[in-house]
Design a protein around this motif. Structure first.
Motif, PDB file in Angstrom:
ATOM      1  N   ARG A 167       0.940  -1.243   0.124  1.00 56.64           N
ATOM      2  CA  ARG A 167      -0.090  -0.012  -0.188  1.00 56.64           C
ATOM      3  C   ARG A 167       0.725   1.215   0.118  1.00 56.64           C
ATOM      4  O   ARG A 167       0.538   2.326  -0.536  1.00 56.64           O
ATOM      5  CB  ARG A 167      -0.840  -0.205   1.147  1.00 56.64           C
ATOM      6  N   GLU A 168       2.004   1.372   0.809  1.00 59.59           N
ATOM      7  CA  GLU A 168       2.905   2.300   0.860  1.00 59.59           C
ATOM      8  C   GLU A 168       3.639   2.610  -0.608  1.00 59.59           C
ATOM      9  O   GLU A 168       3.671   3.585  -1.003  1.00 59.59           O
ATOM     10  CB  GLU A 168       3.821   2.136   1.953  1.00 59.59           C
ATOM     11  N   ALA A 169       3.769   1.394  -1.293  1.00 63.82           N
ATOM     12  CA  ALA A 169       4.519   1.423  -2.603  1.00 63.82           C
ATOM     13  C   ALA A 169       3.650   2.143  -3.586  1.00 63.82           C
ATOM     14  O   ALA A 169       3.959   2.949  -4.344  1.00 63.82           O
ATOM     15  CB  ALA A 169       5.245   0.305  -3.141  1.00 63.82           C
ATOM     16  N   ALA A 170       2.486   1.824  -3.586  1.00 65.70           N
ATOM     17  CA  ALA A 170       1.169   2.221  -4.341  1.00 65.70           C
ATOM     18  C   ALA A 170       1.119   3.713  -4.493  1.00 65.70           C
ATOM     19  O   ALA A 170       0.933   4.582  -5.336  1.00 65.70           O
ATOM     20  CB  ALA A 170       0.075   1.525  -4.488  1.00 65.70           C
ATOM     21  N   GLN A 171       1.107   3.981  -2.856  1.00 65.98           N
ATOM     22  CA  GLN A 171       0.695   5.469  -2.512  1.00 65.98           C
ATOM     23  C   GLN A 171       2.173   6.419  -3.283  1.00 65.98           C
ATOM     24  O   GLN A 171       1.917   7.418  -3.597  1.00 65.98           O
ATOM     25  CB  GLN A 171       0.757   5.540  -1.264  1.00 65.98           C
ATOM     26  N   TYR A 172       3.258   5.729  -2.903  1.00 68.69           N
ATOM     27  CA  TYR A 172       4.156   6.599  -3.280  1.00 68.69           C
ATOM     28  C   TYR A 172       4.379   6.849  -5.118  1.00 68.69           C
ATOM     29  O   TYR A 172       4.834   7.793  -5.297  1.00 68.69           O
ATOM     30  CB  TYR A 172       5.694   5.988  -2.625  1.00 68.69           C
ATOM     31  N   LEU A 173       4.047   5.743  -5.584  1.00 67.67           N
ATOM     32  CA  LEU A 173       4.126   5.534  -7.125  1.00 67.67           C
ATOM     33  C   LEU A 173       3.011   6.500  -7.591  1.00 67.67           C
ATOM     34  O   LEU A 173       2.876   6.528  -8.848  1.00 67.67           O
ATOM     35  CB  LEU A 173       4.371   4.347  -7.806  1.00 67.67           C
ATOM     36  N   ARG A 174       1.828   6.665  -6.768  1.00 62.68           N
ATOM     37  CA  ARG A 174       0.653   7.422  -7.287  1.00 62.68           C
ATOM     38  C   ARG A 174      -0.232   6.484  -8.075  1.00 62.68           C
ATOM     39  O   ARG A 174      -0.765   7.011  -9.222  1.00 62.68           O
ATOM     40  CB  ARG A 174       0.843   8.918  -7.746  1.00 62.68           C
ATOM     41  N   VAL A 175      -0.152   5.313  -7.821  1.00 61.03           N
ATOM     42  CA  VAL A 175      -1.112   4.495  -8.613  1.00 61.03           C
ATOM     43  C   VAL A 175      -1.957   3.470  -7.777  1.00 61.03           C
ATOM     44  O   VAL A 175      -1.563   3.286  -6.466  1.00 61.03           O
ATOM     45  CB  VAL A 175      -0.185   3.566  -9.683  1.00 61.03           C
ATOM     46  N   PRO A 176      -3.103   2.839  -8.102  1.00 66.17           N
ATOM     47  CA  PRO A 176      -3.733   2.058  -7.403  1.00 66.17           C
ATOM     48  C   PRO A 176      -3.164   0.792  -7.351  1.00 66.17           C
ATOM     49  O   PRO A 176      -2.330   0.277  -8.009  1.00 66.17           O
ATOM     50  CB  PRO A 176      -5.149   1.905  -8.288  1.00 66.17           C
ATOM     51  N   LEU A 177      -3.518   0.133  -6.155  1.00 63.19           N
ATOM     52  CA  LEU A 177      -3.108  -1.078  -5.677  1.00 63.19           C
ATOM     53  C   LEU A 177      -4.528  -2.011  -6.156  1.00 63.19           C
ATOM     54  O   LEU A 177      -5.285  -1.899  -5.483  1.00 63.19           O
ATOM     55  CB  LEU A 177      -2.887  -1.456  -4.275  1.00 63.19           C
ATOM     56  N   LEU A 178      -4.332  -2.978  -7.139  1.00 61.32           N
ATOM     57  CA  LEU A 178      -5.335  -3.603  -7.826  1.00 61.32           C
ATOM     58  C   LEU A 178      -5.519  -4.939  -7.310  1.00 61.32           C
ATOM     59  O   LEU A 178      -4.474  -5.715  -7.058  1.00 61.32           O
ATOM     60  CB  LEU A 178      -5.203  -3.531  -9.315  1.00 61.32           C
ATOM     61  N   GLU A 179      -6.516  -5.340  -6.788  1.00 55.40           N
ATOM     62  CA  GLU A 179      -6.832  -6.616  -6.216  1.00 55.40           C
ATOM     63  C   GLU A 179      -7.153  -7.805  -7.145  1.00 55.40           C
ATOM     64  O   GLU A 179      -8.142  -7.851  -7.920  1.00 55.40           O
ATOM     65  CB  GLU A 179      -7.971  -6.683  -5.073  1.00 55.40           C
ATOM     66  N   VAL A 180      -6.665  -8.880  -7.149  1.00 57.19           N
ATOM     67  CA  VAL A 180      -6.753 -10.224  -7.868  1.00 57.19           C
ATOM     68  C   VAL A 180      -7.002 -11.172  -7.108  1.00 57.19           C
ATOM     69  O   VAL A 180      -6.403 -11.679  -6.222  1.00 57.19           O
ATOM     70  CB  VAL A 180      -5.686 -10.234  -8.983  1.00 57.19           C
ATOM     71  N   SER A 181      -8.235 -11.998  -7.190  1.00 63.38           N
ATOM     72  CA  SER A 181      -8.666 -12.885  -6.464  1.00 63.38           C
ATOM     73  C   SER A 181      -7.819 -14.240  -6.659  1.00 63.38           C
ATOM     74  O   SER A 181      -7.421 -14.402  -7.838  1.00 63.38           O
ATOM     75  CB  SER A 181     -10.100 -13.144  -6.470  1.00 63.38           C
ATOM     76  N   ARG A 182      -7.948 -15.354  -5.770  1.00 65.34           N
ATOM     77  CA  ARG A 182      -7.275 -16.559  -6.023  1.00 65.34           C
ATOM     78  C   ARG A 182      -8.078 -17.383  -7.144  1.00 65.34           C
ATOM     79  O   ARG A 182      -7.463 -18.055  -7.738  1.00 65.34           O
ATOM     80  CB  ARG A 182      -6.996 -17.278  -4.841  1.00 65.34           C
ATOM     81  N   GLN A 183      -9.610 -17.021  -7.035  1.00 61.61           N
ATOM     82  CA  GLN A 183      -9.970 -17.865  -8.019  1.00 61.61           C
ATOM     83  C   GLN A 183     -10.046 -17.497  -9.449  1.00 61.61           C
ATOM     84  O   GLN A 183      -9.581 -18.132 -10.632  1.00 61.61           O
ATOM     85  CB  GLN A 183     -11.726 -17.509  -7.831  1.00 61.61           C
ATOM     86  N   GLN A 184      -9.455 -15.981  -9.588  1.00 62.12           N
ATOM     87  CA  GLN A 184      -9.313 -15.415 -11.071  1.00 62.12           C
ATOM     88  C   GLN A 184      -7.778 -16.165 -11.358  1.00 62.12           C
ATOM     89  O   GLN A 184      -7.493 -16.521 -12.370  1.00 62.12           O
ATOM     90  CB  GLN A 184      -9.220 -13.993 -10.999  1.00 62.12           C
ATOM     91  N   ILE A 185      -7.055 -16.402 -10.423  1.00 66.14           N
ATOM     92  CA  ILE A 185      -5.627 -16.620 -10.618  1.00 66.14           C
ATOM     93  C   ILE A 185      -5.643 -18.207 -11.060  1.00 66.14           C
ATOM     94  O   ILE A 185      -5.063 -18.738 -12.100  1.00 66.14           O
ATOM     95  CB  ILE A 185      -4.628 -16.588  -9.471  1.00 66.14           C
ATOM     96  N   GLU A 186      -6.399 -18.923 -10.385  1.00 68.58           N
ATOM     97  CA  GLU A 186      -6.714 -20.441 -10.642  1.00 68.58           C
ATOM     98  C   GLU A 186      -7.241 -20.732 -12.126  1.00 68.58           C
ATOM     99  O   GLU A 186      -6.868 -21.467 -12.834  1.00 68.58           O
ATOM    100  CB  GLU A 186      -7.826 -21.018  -9.807  1.00 68.58           C
ATOM    101  N   ALA A 187      -8.147 -19.758 -12.400  1.00 71.98           N
ATOM    102  CA  ALA A 187      -8.465 -20.013 -13.939  1.00 71.98           C
ATOM    103  C   ALA A 187      -7.733 -19.275 -15.014  1.00 71.98           C
ATOM    104  O   ALA A 187      -8.121 -19.954 -16.128  1.00 71.98           O
ATOM    105  CB  ALA A 187      -9.861 -18.761 -13.877  1.00 71.98           C
ATOM    106  N   LEU A 188      -6.442 -18.922 -14.539  1.00 71.87           N
ATOM    107  CA  LEU A 188      -5.445 -18.758 -15.393  1.00 71.87           C
ATOM    108  C   LEU A 188      -4.490 -19.671 -15.559  1.00 71.87           C
ATOM    109  O   LEU A 188      -3.427 -19.482 -16.177  1.00 71.87           O
ATOM    110  CB  LEU A 188      -4.953 -17.324 -15.210  1.00 71.87           C
ATOM    111  N   HIS A 189      -4.697 -20.801 -15.063  1.00 71.43           N
ATOM    112  CA  HIS A 189      -3.750 -21.850 -14.961  1.00 71.43           C
ATOM    113  C   HIS A 189      -3.257 -22.376 -16.235  1.00 71.43           C
ATOM    114  O   HIS A 189      -4.217 -22.554 -17.512  1.00 71.43           O
ATOM    115  CB  HIS A 189      -4.494 -23.221 -14.416  1.00 71.43           C
ATOM    116  N   GLY A 190      -1.997 -22.536 -16.474  1.00 73.71           N
ATOM    117  CA  GLY A 190      -1.371 -22.770 -17.740  1.00 73.71           C
ATOM    118  C   GLY A 190      -0.643 -21.641 -18.409  1.00 73.71           C
ATOM    119  O   GLY A 190      -0.290 -21.752 -19.393  1.00 73.71           O
ATOM    120  N   GLN A 191      -1.093 -20.388 -18.090  1.00 74.23           N
ATOM    121  CA  GLN A 191      -0.643 -19.256 -18.599  1.00 74.23           C
ATOM    122  C   GLN A 191       0.384 -18.410 -18.151  1.00 74.23           C
ATOM    123  O   GLN A 191       0.785 -17.290 -18.414  1.00 74.23           O
ATOM    124  CB  GLN A 191      -1.952 -18.173 -19.010  1.00 74.23           C
ATOM    125  N   TYR A 192       1.057 -19.099 -16.974  1.00 85.04           N
ATOM    126  CA  TYR A 192       2.090 -18.479 -15.960  1.00 85.04           C
ATOM    127  C   TYR A 192       3.013 -19.469 -15.545  1.00 85.04           C
ATOM    128  O   TYR A 192       2.700 -20.613 -15.680  1.00 85.04           O
ATOM    129  CB  TYR A 192       1.577 -17.447 -15.174  1.00 85.04           C
TER     130      TYR A 192
END
Length: 346
Positions: free
Chosen positions: A269-294
């Motif tokens: 959160r501190e890094a995002a604030q320093y860089l003036r960008v949002p910290l974006l949330e990605v759920s574990r379900q979304q990551i699981e659905a991307l299996h095989g692409q990383y």
């Protein structure tokens, strides 16, 4: 959008124009109250107070009255072309729609054309680039979803364009032909071009003796994984290092992305604030659905239940992006970079 008038004729035109434009807030003197006007019409007794309220609340204003009244009323309220609303002034017959304020950035020129088209009138545009039929850099940046660096140089480049001087436009990506007009166009980002150059790129551009203007899309998402208790400085340095490794400018950073379990990590959160960008949330379900692409990690899977964080987080948060920097382990931080596709890419 707000439409303001002071006379009976102006009120009638305001009501007509409000219907044509849709979702426009009318501001009229209390003496002109009528059941035939929209029920949400704001009636006022004090003109300057009403105009000030409209100026603060709305990003586009149409005044149906003399230009002089508008100039004298708004003069004390003006701050900057980067923040002031678009202002168009219209006569009671709807014959002339004058773009008075924030013609480029605020969109007053475009609004004047729209109003004139609806009423069968004439748009009055006085900005030099439009009069000469050449592009304005603010409008080009706005349409291409880019930010301008350094902003102070826009006036110089617009003057050069308006005076017919040669300005080279270099784009890292193929640019639609309608945006090349008025420039000497070069595809790619050669750094040995002489004379004033506008670059459209998310890559660093070395300094040069001749004027340079950068149009930077914010289309980079850095996916971040980290150990518990990591500091904001460690995350920030890892992000900067990742950008250097991939050859990207940090000025094109759209956001940081991480897995839901890490969203409350203070260092992120501190890094995002320093860089003036949002910290974006990605759920574990979304990551699981991307299996095989990383690239998966058994260690990470044992710890949080999914096989990776930085690569899938960057890809998912980047939307239609593609991975440009694979996972890098930089001390207690892992990073990867995805480049989101811009709407005007082929």
């Amino acid at each position: 959008m707000a439409i303001l008038a002071l006379t009976k004729g102006g009120a009638q035109l305001a009501a007509t124009l409000g219907k044509l434009l849709g979702q426009a807030q009318l501001y009229l003197p209390g003496r002109l109250y009528s059941n035939h006007l929209p029920p949400d019409t704001r009636y006022f007794d004090h003109w300057r107070q009403a105009a000030g309220e409209a100026f603060t609340r709305h990003n586009r204003l149409i005044f149906i009255m003399a230009c002089g009244i508008v100039v004298r009323t708004l003069a004390p309220l003006l701050q900057s072309k980067h923040s002031d609303p678009a202002v168009v002034v219209l006569d009671e017959q709807g014959r002339f729609a004058v773009s008075l304020l924030s013609g480029h950035l605020g969109g007053a020129n475009r609004l004047a054309h729209t109003v004139a088209g609806l009423l069968g009138g004439t748009a009055v545009i006085t900005t030099a680039t439009d009069v000469q039929g050449v592009p304005a850099l603010e409008m080009l940046a706005q349409e291409l979803a880019c930010e301008i660096y350094p902003a102070r140089r826009v006036k110089l480049f617009n003057r050069l364009l308006a005076e017919g001087e040669k300005v080279t436009l270099c784009s890292r990506w193929p640019l639609p032909h309608r945006y090349r007009s008025g420039f000497t166009y070069l595809e790619g980002c050669p750094t040995d071009v002489r004379g004033p150059v506008v670059y459209i790129t998310n890559k660093p551009v070395p300094p040069a003796r001749d004027p340079r203007l950068l149009l930077r899309p914010r289309n980079l998402v850095v996916g971040v994984g980290c150990r518990k208790g990591v500091s904001g400085r460690q995350v920030t340095e890892a992000v900067k290092t990742a950008c250097r490794l991939a050859g990207f400018s940090i000025l094109s950073l759209r956001g940081l992305a991480t897995v839901d379990l890490k969203m409350q990590e203070p260092g992120l959160r501190e890094a995002a604030q320093y860089l003036r960008v949002p910290l974006l949330e990605v759920s574990r379900q979304q990551i699981e659905a991307l299996h095989g692409q990383y690239t998966p990690s058994e260690f990470v899977k044992e710890r949080i239940g999914v096989g990776g964080v930085c690569e899938p987080a960057a890809l998912i948060a980047g939307g239609t992006g593609r991975l440009q920097l694979a996972k890098q382990k930089l001390g207690p931080v892992t990073v990867a970079i995805a480049e989101a596709k811009l709407w005007w890419w082929d």
